[in-house]
Design a protein around this motif. Sequence first.
Motif, PDB file in Angstrom:
ATOM      1  N   VAL A  59       0.812  -1.222   0.000  1.00 20.01           N
ATOM      2  CA  VAL A  59       0.000   0.000   0.000  1.00 20.01           C
ATOM      3  C   VAL A  59       0.845   1.271   0.000  1.00 20.01           C
ATOM      4  O   VAL A  59       0.302   2.360  -0.204  1.00 20.01           O
ATOM      5  N   HIS A  60       2.124   1.166   0.191  1.00 18.65           N
ATOM      6  CA  HIS A  60       2.966   2.370   0.138  1.00 18.65           C
ATOM      7  C   HIS A  60       3.199   2.851  -1.294  1.00 18.65           C
ATOM      8  O   HIS A  60       3.428   4.039  -1.514  1.00 18.65           O
ATOM      9  N   PHE A  61       3.145   1.972  -2.257  1.00 22.51           N
ATOM     10  CA  PHE A  61       3.385   2.368  -3.649  1.00 22.51           C
ATOM     11  C   PHE A  61       2.352   3.370  -4.165  1.00 22.51           C
ATOM     12  O   PHE A  61       2.726   4.405  -4.719  1.00 22.51           O
ATOM     13  N   PRO A  62       1.046   3.129  -3.985  1.00 25.05           N
ATOM     14  CA  PRO A  62       0.090   4.138  -4.456  1.00 25.05           C
ATOM     15  C   PRO A  62       0.273   5.475  -3.736  1.00 25.05           C
ATOM     16  O   PRO A  62       0.097   6.536  -4.341  1.00 25.05           O
ATOM     17  N   GLN A  63       0.635   5.435  -2.469  1.00 28.44           N
ATOM     18  CA  GLN A  63       0.844   6.675  -1.724  1.00 28.44           C
ATOM     19  C   GLN A  63       1.991   7.479  -2.324  1.00 28.44           C
ATOM     20  O   GLN A  63       1.901   8.704  -2.443  1.00 28.44           O
ATOM     21  N   VAL A  64       3.049   6.797  -2.720  1.00 31.05           N
ATOM     22  CA  VAL A  64       4.186   7.481  -3.345  1.00 31.05           C
ATOM     23  C   VAL A  64       3.759   8.073  -4.688  1.00 31.05           C
ATOM     24  O   VAL A  64       4.085   9.227  -4.999  1.00 31.05           O
ATOM     25  N   PHE A  65       3.024   7.303  -5.480  1.00 30.92           N
ATOM     26  CA  PHE A  65       2.568   7.810  -6.775  1.00 30.92           C
ATOM     27  C   PHE A  65       1.704   9.059  -6.618  1.00 30.92           C
ATOM     28  O   PHE A  65       1.869  10.040  -7.341  1.00 30.92           O
ATOM     29  N   VAL A  66       0.772   9.032  -5.672  1.00 34.41           N
ATOM     30  CA  VAL A  66      -0.103  10.186  -5.459  1.00 34.41           C
ATOM     31  C   VAL A  66       0.722  11.404  -5.034  1.00 34.41           C
ATOM     32  O   VAL A  66       0.499  12.514  -5.505  1.00 34.41           O
ATOM     33  N   LEU A  93       4.117   9.638 -15.434  1.00 35.22           N
ATOM     34  CA  LEU A  93       4.412   8.231 -15.135  1.00 35.22           C
ATOM     35  C   LEU A  93       3.664   7.767 -13.885  1.00 35.22           C
ATOM     36  O   LEU A  93       3.165   6.638 -13.839  1.00 35.22           O
ATOM     37  N   SER A  94       3.568   8.638 -12.898  1.00 36.25           N
ATOM     38  CA  SER A  94       2.844   8.282 -11.680  1.00 36.25           C
ATOM     39  C   SER A  94       1.349   8.138 -11.937  1.00 36.25           C
ATOM     40  O   SER A  94       0.700   7.244 -11.394  1.00 36.25           O
ATOM     41  N   ILE A  95       0.806   9.013 -12.768  1.00 34.61           N
ATOM     42  CA  ILE A  95      -0.620   8.927 -13.125  1.00 34.61           C
ATOM     43  C   ILE A  95      -0.910   7.600 -13.822  1.00 34.61           C
ATOM     44  O   ILE A  95      -1.905   6.929 -13.519  1.00 34.61           O
ATOM     45  N   LEU A  96      -0.035   7.217 -14.730  1.00 34.23           N
ATOM     46  CA  LEU A  96      -0.251   5.977 -15.480  1.00 34.23           C
ATOM     47  C   LEU A  96       0.008   4.736 -14.633  1.00 34.23           C
ATOM     48  O   LEU A  96      -0.603   3.687 -14.852  1.00 34.23           O
ATOM     49  N   GLY A  97       0.902   4.836 -13.652  1.00 34.08           N
ATOM     50  CA  GLY A  97       1.201   3.708 -12.777  1.00 34.08           C
ATOM     51  C   GLY A  97       0.247   3.560 -11.603  1.00 34.08           C
ATOM     52  O   GLY A  97       0.101   2.475 -11.042  1.00 34.08           O
ATOM     53  N   LEU A  98      -0.407   4.662 -11.227  1.00 30.86           N
ATOM     54  CA  LEU A  98      -1.269   4.652 -10.044  1.00 30.86           C
ATOM     55  C   LEU A  98      -2.350   3.573 -10.061  1.00 30.86           C
ATOM     56  O   LEU A  98      -2.496   2.841  -9.068  1.00 30.86           O
ATOM     57  N   PRO A  99      -3.116   3.404 -11.143  1.00 24.58           N
ATOM     58  CA  PRO A  99      -4.160   2.356 -11.105  1.00 24.58           C
ATOM     59  C   PRO A  99      -3.597   0.955 -10.841  1.00 24.58           C
ATOM     60  O   PRO A  99      -4.216   0.157 -10.131  1.00 24.58           O
ATOM     61  N   ALA A 104      -2.706  -3.489  -6.983  1.00 25.45           N
ATOM     62  CA  ALA A 104      -1.821  -4.395  -6.232  1.00 25.45           C
ATOM     63  C   ALA A 104      -2.085  -4.276  -4.737  1.00 25.45           C
ATOM     64  O   ALA A 104      -2.143  -5.295  -4.026  1.00 25.45           O
ATOM     65  N   GLY A 105      -2.260  -3.059  -4.237  1.00 27.84           N
ATOM     66  CA  GLY A 105      -2.576  -2.868  -2.827  1.00 27.84           C
ATOM     67  C   GLY A 105      -3.925  -3.473  -2.464  1.00 27.84           C
ATOM     68  O   GLY A 105      -4.087  -4.080  -1.400  1.00 27.84           O
ATOM     69  N   PHE A 106      -4.900  -3.316  -3.358  1.00 28.67           N
ATOM     70  CA  PHE A 106      -6.240  -3.851  -3.123  1.00 28.67           C
ATOM     71  C   PHE A 106      -6.211  -5.378  -3.072  1.00 28.67           C
ATOM     72  O   PHE A 106      -6.765  -5.993  -2.150  1.00 28.67           O
ATOM     73  N   ILE A 107      -5.557  -5.995  -4.039  1.00 26.83           N
ATOM     74  CA  ILE A 107      -5.478  -7.462  -4.076  1.00 26.83           C
ATOM     75  C   ILE A 107      -4.726  -7.990  -2.860  1.00 26.83           C
ATOM     76  O   ILE A 107      -5.153  -8.949  -2.219  1.00 26.83           O
ATOM     77  N   SER A 108      -3.604  -7.348  -2.511  1.00 22.62           N
ATOM     78  CA  SER A 108      -2.850  -7.802  -1.336  1.00 22.62           C
ATOM     79  C   SER A 108      -3.686  -7.613  -0.071  1.00 22.62           C
ATOM     80  O   SER A 108      -3.586  -8.404   0.869  1.00 22.62           O
ATOM     81  N   GLY A 109      -4.541  -6.589  -0.043  1.00 23.91           N
ATOM     82  CA  GLY A 109      -5.433  -6.380   1.096  1.00 23.91           C
ATOM     83  C   GLY A 109      -6.480  -7.473   1.212  1.00 23.91           C
ATOM     84  O   GLY A 109      -6.811  -7.919   2.318  1.00 23.91           O
ATOM     85  N   LEU A 110      -7.014  -7.903   0.069  1.00 24.15           N
ATOM     86  CA  LEU A 110      -7.982  -9.006   0.090  1.00 24.15           C
ATOM     87  C   LEU A 110      -7.333 -10.291   0.597  1.00 24.15           C
ATOM     88  O   LEU A 110      -7.923 -11.019   1.409  1.00 24.15           O
ATOM     89  N   ILE A 111      -6.117 -10.544   0.149  1.00 21.69           N
ATOM     90  CA  ILE A 111      -5.394 -11.747   0.596  1.00 21.69           C
ATOM     91  C   ILE A 111      -5.100 -11.649   2.089  1.00 21.69           C
ATOM     92  O   ILE A 111      -5.334 -12.595   2.847  1.00 21.69           O
ATOM     93  N   LEU A 140      -8.385   5.456 -11.686  1.00 27.23           N
ATOM     94  CA  LEU A 140      -8.760   5.291 -13.099  1.00 27.23           C
ATOM     95  C   LEU A 140      -9.278   6.604 -13.695  1.00 27.23           C
ATOM     96  O   LEU A 140      -8.989   6.926 -14.852  1.00 27.23           O
ATOM     97  N   ILE A 141     -10.022   7.370 -12.897  1.00 29.59           N
ATOM     98  CA  ILE A 141     -10.519   8.668 -13.369  1.00 29.59           C
ATOM     99  C   ILE A 141      -9.352   9.617 -13.611  1.00 29.59           C
ATOM    100  O   ILE A 141      -9.303  10.318 -14.632  1.00 29.59           O
ATOM    101  N   ILE A 142      -8.388   9.632 -12.691  1.00 26.10           N
ATOM    102  CA  ILE A 142      -7.200  10.482 -12.857  1.00 26.10           C
ATOM    103  C   ILE A 142      -6.467  10.108 -14.141  1.00 26.10           C
ATOM    104  O   ILE A 142      -6.123  10.979 -14.947  1.00 26.10           O
ATOM    105  N   ALA A 143      -6.241   8.821 -14.346  1.00 29.39           N
ATOM    106  CA  ALA A 143      -5.561   8.370 -15.566  1.00 29.39           C
ATOM    107  C   ALA A 143      -6.390   8.704 -16.802  1.00 29.39           C
ATOM    108  O   ALA A 143      -5.837   9.140 -17.823  1.00 29.39           O
ATOM    109  N   GLY A 144      -7.698   8.515 -16.714  1.00 28.81           N
ATOM    110  CA  GLY A 144      -8.575   8.826 -17.848  1.00 28.81           C
ATOM    111  C   GLY A 144      -8.551  10.306 -18.214  1.00 28.81           C
ATOM    112  O   GLY A 144      -8.518  10.658 -19.397  1.00 28.81           O
TER     113      GLY A 144
END
Length: 187
Positions: A59-66, A93-99, A104-111, A140-144
């Motif tokens: 979950v730290h990766f999306p925080q860095v991208f934002v 690059l961060s906008i495109l990588g954020l989703p 990845a954070g969401f899936i790891s959270g479900l696991i 996704l909205i940000i990237a869109g």
Amino acid sequence: MEQKKYIRCKACGFVMLEGDLKHLCPACGLPKTVFEPYSKKISPLRKFLLDQHLHPIAVHFPQVFVFIIIAGLLLSYWVPEPWRSDFLSAAKLSILGLPFAVLAGFISGLIDGRLRFKKLNAPLLIHKIIAGIVFQLLSLIIAGIYLATGFTPASTAAIIVLSIVSTAIAIYLGRTGATMFESFIPG
């Protein structure tokens, strides 16, 4: 070193640190009066997987991208070329990588949730899942917006605002997740 004191919900078996209990069991929602002292019992494989802390790391990766999106776009207004282009490239690059990072954070959270609770419908997990879905949609909205318009003044302002909202959601997710760091259903 102080020994950690665990408690267990007599109704559903949920185990957590004594100091983390508020008013209700985070797993079944019953009042805190159903809890009793507990000695930690968990299978070695589950303990190993939980001790890897894969979700808190992911979950730290999306925080860095934002952060890079917000900082890059704001700084691009005040610095001259070629720095302006560099900050915009980092934001792009961060906008495109954020989703992908949010996913990845969401899936790891479900696991992680499944490992801890043996189910995904615990009250705290439901709140985190809803917030995670909102975070994913915002990413996704940000990237869109970027893909549709690039960095126009209006789209840049919208991306900054949505990134700030995403930061608030990430903070909520982190604070909620921190309350479950030592929690699990035994077995």
